[in-house]
Design a protein around this motif. Structure first.
Motif, short mmCIF file in Angstrom:
data_model
loop_
_atom_site.label_atom_id
_atom_site.label_comp_id
_atom_site.label_asym_id
_atom_site.label_seq_id
_atom_site.Cartn_x
_atom_site.Cartn_y
_atom_site.Cartn_z
N GLU A 83 0.81 -1.21 0.00
CA GLU A 83 0.00 0.00 0.00
C GLU A 83 0.85 1.27 0.00
O GLU A 83 0.31 2.37 -0.12
CB GLU A 83 -0.93 0.01 1.22
CG GLU A 83 -2.04 -1.02 1.17
CD GLU A 83 -3.07 -0.72 0.09
OE1 GLU A 83 -3.43 0.46 -0.07
OE2 GLU A 83 -3.49 -1.66 -0.61
N LYS A 84 2.15 1.13 0.14
CA LYS A 84 3.02 2.30 0.24
C LYS A 84 3.45 2.78 -1.15
O LYS A 84 3.52 1.99 -2.09
CB LYS A 84 4.25 1.96 1.09
CG LYS A 84 3.91 1.71 2.55
CD LYS A 84 5.14 1.34 3.35
CE LYS A 84 4.81 1.11 4.82
NZ LYS A 84 5.98 0.67 5.60
N PRO A 85 3.78 4.07 -1.31
CA PRO A 85 4.25 4.58 -2.60
C PRO A 85 5.66 4.09 -2.91
O PRO A 85 6.50 3.98 -2.02
CB PRO A 85 4.22 6.11 -2.41
CG PRO A 85 4.33 6.31 -0.94
CD PRO A 85 3.64 5.16 -0.29
N HIS A 86 5.91 3.79 -4.17
CA HIS A 86 7.24 3.34 -4.58
C HIS A 86 8.14 4.56 -4.79
O HIS A 86 7.77 5.48 -5.52
CB HIS A 86 7.15 2.52 -5.87
CG HIS A 86 8.35 1.65 -6.10
ND1 HIS A 86 9.61 2.17 -6.33
CD2 HIS A 86 8.49 0.30 -6.13
CE1 HIS A 86 10.47 1.18 -6.48
NE2 HIS A 86 9.81 0.04 -6.36
N TYR A 92 1.17 -14.74 -0.98
CA TYR A 92 0.93 -13.34 -0.63
C TYR A 92 2.20 -12.53 -0.84
O TYR A 92 3.28 -13.09 -1.01
CB TYR A 92 0.42 -13.22 0.80
CG TYR A 92 1.35 -13.79 1.87
CD1 TYR A 92 2.02 -12.95 2.76
CD2 TYR A 92 1.54 -15.16 2.01
CE1 TYR A 92 2.85 -13.46 3.75
CE2 TYR A 92 2.36 -15.69 2.99
CZ TYR A 92 3.02 -14.84 3.85
OH TYR A 92 3.84 -15.35 4.83
N CYS A 93 2.07 -11.20 -0.82
CA CYS A 93 3.17 -10.31 -1.24
C CYS A 93 3.54 -9.25 -0.23
O CYS A 93 4.00 -8.17 -0.62
CB CYS A 93 2.80 -9.66 -2.57
SG CYS A 93 2.85 -10.78 -3.98
N ASN A 94 3.36 -9.49 1.04
CA ASN A 94 3.81 -8.54 2.06
C ASN A 94 4.66 -9.25 3.10
O ASN A 94 4.42 -10.44 3.41
CB ASN A 94 2.61 -7.88 2.77
CG ASN A 94 2.13 -6.65 2.03
OD1 ASN A 94 2.88 -5.73 1.77
ND2 ASN A 94 0.85 -6.64 1.69
N LEU A 153 5.80 -13.89 -1.35
CA LEU A 153 6.37 -13.38 -2.60
C LEU A 153 6.54 -11.86 -2.54
O LEU A 153 6.31 -11.16 -3.53
CB LEU A 153 5.48 -13.77 -3.78
CG LEU A 153 5.36 -15.27 -4.04
CD1 LEU A 153 4.19 -15.56 -4.97
CD2 LEU A 153 6.65 -15.84 -4.62
N SER A 154 6.97 -11.35 -1.40
CA SER A 154 7.12 -9.91 -1.23
C SER A 154 8.01 -9.33 -2.32
O SER A 154 9.13 -9.81 -2.55
CB SER A 154 7.73 -9.59 0.13
OG SER A 154 6.86 -9.97 1.17
N CYS A 155 7.49 -8.30 -2.99
CA CYS A 155 8.24 -7.70 -4.10
C CYS A 155 8.26 -6.18 -3.99
O CYS A 155 8.49 -5.48 -4.98
CB CYS A 155 7.64 -8.14 -5.44
SG CYS A 155 5.87 -7.86 -5.61
N GLY A 156 8.01 -5.66 -2.77
CA GLY A 156 8.09 -4.23 -2.55
C GLY A 156 6.82 -3.49 -2.88
O GLY A 156 5.80 -4.09 -3.22
N PRO A 157 6.84 -2.15 -2.82
CA PRO A 157 5.66 -1.35 -3.16
C PRO A 157 5.32 -1.49 -4.65
O PRO A 157 6.17 -1.84 -5.47
CB PRO A 157 6.10 0.09 -2.83
CG PRO A 157 7.29 -0.05 -1.95
CD PRO A 157 7.96 -1.32 -2.35
N GLY A 181 -0.58 0.85 -4.04
CA GLY A 181 -1.72 -0.02 -3.80
C GLY A 181 -2.25 -0.74 -5.02
O GLY A 181 -3.15 -1.57 -4.90
N SER A 182 -1.71 -0.46 -6.22
CA SER A 182 -2.24 -1.06 -7.44
C SER A 182 -1.65 -2.45 -7.64
O SER A 182 -0.75 -2.66 -8.46
CB SER A 182 -1.95 -0.17 -8.66
OG SER A 182 -2.58 -0.69 -9.81
N THR A 183 -2.19 -3.41 -6.91
CA THR A 183 -1.64 -4.76 -6.92
C THR A 183 -1.98 -5.53 -8.19
O THR A 183 -1.55 -6.66 -8.36
CB THR A 183 -2.13 -5.54 -5.69
OG1 THR A 183 -3.54 -5.39 -5.56
CG2 THR A 183 -1.45 -5.03 -4.43
N ARG A 184 -2.74 -4.89 -9.11
CA ARG A 184 -2.94 -5.51 -10.42
C ARG A 184 -1.63 -5.57 -11.19
O ARG A 184 -1.52 -6.28 -12.18
CB ARG A 184 -3.96 -4.70 -11.23
CG ARG A 184 -3.42 -3.44 -11.88
CD ARG A 184 -4.47 -2.61 -12.58
NE ARG A 184 -3.87 -1.52 -13.34
CZ ARG A 184 -3.78 -1.47 -14.67
NH1 ARG A 184 -4.26 -2.46 -15.38
NH2 ARG A 184 -3.24 -0.44 -15.27
N MET A 185 -0.62 -4.85 -10.70
CA MET A 185 0.65 -4.76 -11.40
C MET A 185 1.64 -5.78 -10.85
O MET A 185 1.45 -6.98 -11.04
CB MET A 185 1.16 -3.32 -11.35
CG MET A 185 0.18 -2.35 -12.02
SD MET A 185 0.73 -0.65 -12.13
CE MET A 185 1.97 -0.78 -13.44
#
Length: 517
Positions: A25-28, A186-188, A213-217, A222-226
């Protein structure tokens, strides 16, 4: 119920959905100027997004052993006569349906009926998320029951953030029904999720196997479609197709990475400019395809909730306003056949409780056959309908629009690698189009549609972030009340975040004037 009562109802349970501290949810930090780049330096914007996507392959390699373990479990499930269920919500629901499609296209013939993609809301939700569905874990159990999930079946529950109640419900229900431990992707980082009770219960449950599978912001906050849904589709797809063979798994990751790395994404700039100009001219797009329907549909339908666009119109609705884009199989004669082409099976709508949006009839009203072209041409008049081709032609993936054409050689790629490459191209394409249409600011989705509790929280956080930069610090509760007031009168073409910011700015101004007098 009044807006204030609705806000009170949300605030009573908002502690479960305050997600501002989780990484996805954080900005990259590398995309803080993405909205500016989309308008002033498209080649640079395309390059930055590709760089973030390529970084996903490093994460995949670091998780190869865990992916192989899932692959072995999938192989054992098939050998024992069981089935594999892939469950998700929103973007992960669409990737679950996509993986089922890939399997039906390229999996072993005798096993093609053994993989089930399960999306919150059923197959109808691939077009438009069913209101509030993802907030209910019990709905997952009901969907599993309807699909006949049983003792010998394997559940792979996929949630971008690791906190979606529906997906958690699927994993927990699987522990009660199946003799096989479900997997949870999950990714967090776990430390982000342990303060969230429902996530902590999964993380601490020895009966659920976790793959983090954490891969950062995300490239857009928040656009987890990416990035999140990309790495999850890749990981689950690798386990499904490669099994537990590490050599095959590592080789396929390298082939996927090479395909993305060696594809020149810079051609997208021309197509981004052309499509965004089409929308600025008040015209419309119809994507035509043959083999890529599931991936094009996923990208185009996910634009609606992310950027507050109109969803695809249903021909059964009375005079529905047209969506900016739609998709079409120009060689398919009718809606049932088009749906079968999309999934390589008949669709599975839920048909629950007489709800129209869950019915077979309503689903068929989303017509992707050749008939939709004439319907759309009439629908958008006096505006024009423009055809945008995204097709497989021989050994090439071909983009064609308004006299521009780009061929990308995809011969030799697996179906997973080919569609992953297309997903990254389309995600970049649509994200930068939306930037040129001012649908986000910096890398914040100011047009997000607050259609569930997670997105309500996101909207509140973005409002507070923008006001904080102006030296105004409203409380979470004050912001929630203002947001729900604005939701009450919100039209489809208004940014809820900016409207709420303006309401609170006006309120702050009145308060200061009152204090001064």
């Amino acid at each position: 119920m009044t807006p204030r009562e609705k806000a009170d109802q949300y605030l009573a349970l908002s502690h479960m959905f305050r997600l501002g501290e989780i990484t996805t949810e954080k900005p990259h930090p590398k995309t803080m100027e993405m909205s500016k780049l989309a308008n002033s330096n498209l080649p640079r914007a395309v390059s930055v997004l590709k760089e973030l996507d390529l970084a996903l392959f490093h994460v995949l390699r670091s998780k190869a052993e865990e992916i192989a373990r899932l692959g072995n479990e999938i192989k054992d499930t098939f050998q024992s006569g069981g089935r594999v269920f892939l469950a998700g919500c929103g973007a992960t629901g669409r990737l679950s349906l996509s993986l089922e499609y890939f399997w039906r296209m390229k999996g072993p013939v005798k096993l093609r009926e053994s993989v089930f993609g399960m999306m919150a809301g059923g197959d109808s939700a691939i077009i438009k998320s069913i209101e509030k569905f993802e907030d209910h874990p019990e709905y997952a159990a009901r969907q599993m029951l309807g699909l006949g999930f049983s003792k010998n079946d394997l559940m792979v529950a996929i949630t971008e953030g690791g906190e979606t109640p529906f997906v958690i419900g699927a994993a927990e229900e699987a522990t009660r029904i199946s003799s096989r431990k479900p997997y949870f992707l999950y990714c967090n980082p776990d430390k982000d999720l342990t303060p969230i009770e429902r996530s902590r219960k999964v993380i601490e449950n020895p009966g659920i196997v976790k793959i983090n599978l954490s891969c950062g912001p995300m490239a857009l906050s928040g656009s987890t479609r990416m990035q999140a849904s990309t790495i999850q589709m890749a990981a689950a797809g690798l386990a499904l197709f490669q099994g537990g063979d590490r050599k095959d798994l590592d080789a396929e990751i390298s082939r996927m990475e090479k395909a993305v790395s060696e594809t020149d994404f810079s051609f997208l700039s021309d197509f981004i400019e052309l499509e965004s100009a089409t929308y600025r001219d008040k015209d419309y797009i119809l994507y035509e395809t043959n083999d890529y329907g599931i991936t094009i549909l996923t990208d185009s339908t996910e634009r609606a909730p992310t950027f507050s666009l109109l969803p695809f119109e249903n021909v059964l609705d009375k005079n529905p306003p047209p969506s900016l884009c739609y998709i079409c199989y120009p060689d398919v004669d009718n809606s049932p056949s088009a749906w079968h082409r999309l999934f390589q099976r008949d669709p599975r709508p839920l048909n629950w409780d007489g709800r129209q949006e869950l019915s077979t009839e309503y689903l068929m009203g989303f017509d992707f056959s050749k008939n939709i072209k004439k319907y759309r041409e009439e629908k958008v008049k006096p505006s024009k309908l423009h055809l945008f081709g995204v097709k497989r032609q021989g050994d090439d993936l071909v983009f064609s629009f308004k006299g521009k054409e780009k061929k990308i050689r995809v011969a030799g790629l697996s179906i997973l690698a080919e569609h992953t490459l297309l997903k990254l191209l389309l995600n970049t394409h649509s994200t930068l189009i939306m930037g040129r249409l001012d649908r986000y600011q910096d890398n914040f989705m100011i047009w997000v549609r607050p259609s569930n509790n997670k997105l309500i929280d996101r909207s509140i956080r973005y409002v507070r972030h923008l006001l904080s930069s102006k030296g105004i610090e409203p409380s979470y509760e004050e912001t929630a009340y203002a947001l729900f007031e604005e939701i009450e009168t919100l039209s489809h073409n208004e940014p809820i975040v900016l409207k709420t910011v303006n309401r609170l700015l006006a309120s702050n101004h009145q308060t200061r004037e009152g204090a001064a007098s």
